[in-house]
Design an enzyme around this catalytic site. Structure first.
Site, PDB file in Angstrom:
ATOM      1  N   ASP A   1      26.881  10.728   5.456  1.00 59.86           N
ATOM      2  CA  ASP A   1      26.038   9.732   4.781  1.00 59.86           C
ATOM      3  C   ASP A   1      26.420   9.488   3.321  1.00 59.86           C
ATOM      4  O   ASP A   1      25.561   9.184   2.512  1.00 59.86           O
ATOM      5  CB  ASP A   1      24.569  10.146   4.867  1.00 59.86           C
TER       6      ASP A   1
ATOM      7  N   HIS B   1      27.050  13.881   2.408  1.00 58.54           N
ATOM      8  CA  HIS B   1      27.086  15.052   3.298  1.00 58.54           C
ATOM      9  C   HIS B   1      28.058  14.861   4.448  1.00 58.54           C
ATOM     10  O   HIS B   1      28.388  13.734   4.798  1.00 58.54           O
ATOM     11  CB  HIS B   1      25.687  15.318   3.854  1.00 58.54           C
TER      12      HIS B   1
ATOM     13  N   SER C   1      21.270  20.500  -0.147  1.00 62.42           N
ATOM     14  CA  SER C   1      21.226  19.765   1.120  1.00 62.42           C
ATOM     15  C   SER C   1      22.273  20.243   2.124  1.00 62.42           C
ATOM     16  O   SER C   1      22.161  19.936   3.300  1.00 62.42           O
ATOM     17  CB  SER C   1      21.441  18.283   0.850  1.00 62.42           C
TER      18      SER C   1
END
Ligand SMILES: *[C@@H]1O[C@H](CO)[C@@H](O)[C@H](O)[C@H]1NC(C)=O
Ligand SMILES: *[C@@H]1O[C@H](CO)[C@@H](O)[C@H](O)[C@H]1NC(C)=O
Ligand SMILES: *[C@@H]1O[C@H](CO)[C@@H](O)[C@H](O)[C@H]1NC(C)=O
Ligand SMILES: *[C@@H]1O[C@H](CO)[C@@H](O)[C@H](O)[C@H]1NC(C)=O
Ligand SMILES: *[C@@H]1O[C@H](CO)[C@@H](O)[C@H](O)[C@H]1NC(C)=O
Ligand SMILES: *[C@@H]1O[C@H](CO)[C@@H](O)[C@H](O)[C@H]1NC(C)=O
Length: 380
Positions: A348, A351, A38
């Site tokens: 979040d 991240h 991610s």
């Protein structure tokens, strides 16, 4: 220019080199090919069509993607490190592999949010819960690359005569980071940090085998990223919360998890030395997430970041200390974003913000967080 033939040849050579980039001089890179999780995904997981995926993906909801004005599948408010590198090299944002019909001539991104270094079959064999259970590991991404290779190399003979193996002579490969998800699956399956540590050598083996596969396919320039300080992630801080103050460093990060990250990074650095020795004609660029992220936490104001929120999730719920509630994550109805993400570090709980990624990319391009610097390699 005596003959039309020479003119055509010159035109051909020019069409192989891209001019406009912000580094001055000429830039050797005409494409970027990326593998990762991610921290690099530019839209693969949100395009994953598989019934094992649970419901709608929160990455598809604002405030993810605020910078673009709409969610892109990136796990941040705007651009990731890879985007800043593409921009600095005068290349388009690297399109996700699963965006079928995209033009991959200037790059393709195989990174998938949640991707581990170790494969699903292996992790499940270790009795780990991998959620969702999909084949997106580093080596699955390499399989996709090998499948796509013939179309990537079709008609691409710039700088090197003919042979398919040379078609990546002007491509910048980016490998990683990898490892954070393997540890996340281990910790969420109730393994201790000591038990997780046992997997670090295998994770580094997997990354190293991946680099060798790329070299065998003709990669000449490969960025290999280290792992960030996982003990400073609000999600990990929440999962492993402890009343014992001795488990935390002076900035509130979990010492054992950061030690695990340092351990993987030291193994990876040693492996990169071996790879450089074994493949002297390949330029391996070692880049860092670990030191810049620690620097943000140690001296936030130096980077224009708010010093009272270095471990506080910007987009989440629940309030201090971490603003992390696994039932109300970013992109879900009960989560809200902070007023100014550009001053936040944590986006979040898993991240970082675009602001943080911009500083990291800057360190990879211009120093001090790359060896050698990407911009020095790009210039020729
Ligand atoms: C794909 O992009 C390249 C440059 O990035 C461009 O030269 C080429 O014309 C594009 N191909 C198509 C089919 O759009
Ligand atoms: C998964 O990883 C294990 C351990 O590295 C390896 O032996 C196995 O071949 C891999 N399986 C697949 C399907 O890639
Ligand atoms: C996984 O669980 C099964 C059943 O409890 C057990 O037999 C096996 O040894 C475990 N495997 C590992 C690698 O822990
Ligand atoms: C993942 O890959 C393995 C090995 O190829 C396969 O056996 C398994 O069915 C795949 N799992 C999923 C969920 O696609
Ligand atoms: C981990 O432990 C917690 C608390 O004991 C338990 O609720 C949870 O089901 C366990 N998870 C796994 C994957 O074993
Ligand atoms: C830093 O964040 C805190 C908590 O969200 C906020 O109260 C404060 O105003 C912020 N400081 C600055 C300089 O923006």
């Amino acid at each position: 220019m005596r003959t039309p033939h020479a003119a055509l040849l010159l035109l051909f050579i020019l069409s192989c080199s891209r001019g406009a980039y912000s580094g001055g001089g000429r830039n050797r890179f005409t494409s970027i090919i990326s593998f990762g999780d991610s921290y690099a995904d530019t839209g693969n997981l949100v395009r994953w069509a598989d019934p094992v995926l649970p419901g709608p993906n929160p990455l598809n909801n604002l405030p993810y993607g605020e910078f673009f004005g709409y969610p892109t599948g990136r796990a941040t408010d705007g651009r990731v490190v890879l985007d800043f590198i593409a921009q600095a090299l005068g290349l388009p944002f690297v399109p996700p592999y699963l965006a079928k019909g995209s033009n991959f001539s200037a790059g393709v991104n195989f990174a998938v949010a949640g991707a581990p270094a170790l494969n699903l079959t292996y992790l499940q064999g270790q009795n780990l819960t991998v959620d969702p259970p999909i084949n997106r590991s580093l080596h699955d991404q390499l399989d996709w690359f090998q499948k796509l290779k013939p179309s990537l190399c079709k008609g691409r003979r710039c700088r090197h005569a003919g042979k398919g193996a040379d078609c990546f002579g002007s491509s910048l490969f980016v490998m990683g980071e990898f490892g954070a998800n393997d540890y996340n699956f281990l910790i969420s399956s109730n393994r201790t940090v000591e038990q997780a540590r046992v997997y670090a050598p295998q994770i580094v083996d997997s990354i190293s085998r991946g680099v060798e596969i790329l070299i065998q396919h003709g990669a000449k320039y490969i960025v290999v990223a280290d792992i960030f300080p996982i003990g400073c992630l609000p999600a990990i801080l929440t999962m492993l919360a402890s009343p014992n103050k001795k488990e935390y460093d002076g900035h509130g990060c979990l010492k054992s998890m950061n030690k695990l990250g340092r351990y993987q990074n030291s193994l990876l650095r040693r492996r990169i030395k071996v790879l450089r020795y074994k493949y002297p004609h390949t330029k391996i660029i070692a880049t860092e997430y670990f030191r810049p992220v620690l620097a943000f936490i140690q001296k936030p104001s130096h980077f224009g970041l708010n010093s009272s929120t270095t471990l506080l999730t910007c987009c989440g719920a629940g309030g201090p200390p971490y603003n992390t509630d696994f039932n109300a994550g970013c992109g879900q109805p009960d989560a809200t974003a902070c007023a100014d993400p550009s001053e936040a570090l944590q986006w979040d709980s898993f991240h970082l913000t675009e602001s943080a990624y911009r500083f990291i990319a800057d360190g990879w391009l211009h120093g001090p967080y790359a060896d050698p610097l990407i911009m020095d390699v790009a210039r020729y």
